[in-house]
Design an enzyme around this catalytic site. Sequence first.
Site, PDB file in Angstrom:
ATOM      1  N   ASP A 100       4.444   4.242   8.286  1.00 30.68           N
ATOM      2  CA  ASP A 100       3.588   3.540   9.250  1.00 30.68           C
ATOM      3  C   ASP A 100       4.285   3.372  10.593  1.00 30.68           C
ATOM      4  O   ASP A 100       4.062   2.395  11.308  1.00 30.68           O
ATOM      5  CB  ASP A 100       3.197   2.155   8.719  1.00 30.68           C
ATOM      6  N   ASP A 153       0.833  -1.214   0.000  1.00 33.07           N
ATOM      7  CA  ASP A 153       0.000   0.000   0.000  1.00 33.07           C
ATOM      8  C   ASP A 153       0.869   1.266   0.000  1.00 33.07           C
ATOM      9  O   ASP A 153       0.345   2.378  -0.074  1.00 33.07           O
ATOM     10  CB  ASP A 153      -1.000   0.010   1.174  1.00 33.07           C
TER      11      ASP A 153
END
Length: 264
Positions: free
Chosen positions: A139, A65
């Site tokens: 992240d 992603d």
Amino acid sequence: MNHQRPPTSLTLIPLPAFDDNYIWMLHDGKLALVVDPGDAEVVFAALKRLSLRLETILVTHHHIDHTGGVDALREATGAAVFGPLTETMPEPIRRLQGGDKAVAMGLTFDVIDVPGHTSGHIAYYCDNWEGAPLLFCGDTLFSGGCGRLFEGTPAQMLDSLTKLAALPSSTRVCCTHEYTLSNLKFARAVEPNNVALVEYQAHCVAQREVGVPTLPSTIARELQINPFLRSNQAEVVHAAQQLDPTATDAVAVFTAIRQWKNNF
Ligand code: ZN
Ligand code: FE
């Protein structure tokens, strides 16, 4: 960290992608940089809408992603791609590790090693544009939370988060996911008496109701409300000890809180 003259005027925008990703774009009206383009179509649409040429792609870690759009964007635009030294990446890519610098859009980005979510995860920090310093942290750090530990240890992640927490308080924290509301529900469970958290949650709920991103956050904000940056706070320690009565040091507290969040 450096004192080059910043470019005249840059705009920072989050491009929503998938369910809850943001592809961060910096542009000067002509050239653009994007971070973690998981979806090429989202970037192509923005380039077209704003009449921009893609100059640079920054990648923080190997998850699809964050990398899925890299090949299509590179092929169509010839953009230079930077990414982590030690992770599997869509080649060709310029490899970076902590201490390295990436120059793009007339800016210099300092690379910071932030293992934890993945083992080779890097972050990009820039303090030489005209606005507040910028952090693209992938992240690793989210508003009110942090990434899951897929490849690293709690001690590594805590060390990585501690490095980010030490950046100037005005630093704009550009996370890759809109996880803020669910993170804040958890943060409230950890620190029910944190007044700044109550106020911030109300603010973010209102933002999301009208479809506005809660990001970027700031380091100052995260230090006030993010339980994963607050392993030394009495209420966080107390919450951790409900799960692990032996948790006293920061790593044990962080480990217990991260474990609780996984099951929250
Ligand atoms: Zn990821
Ligand atoms: Fe992600």
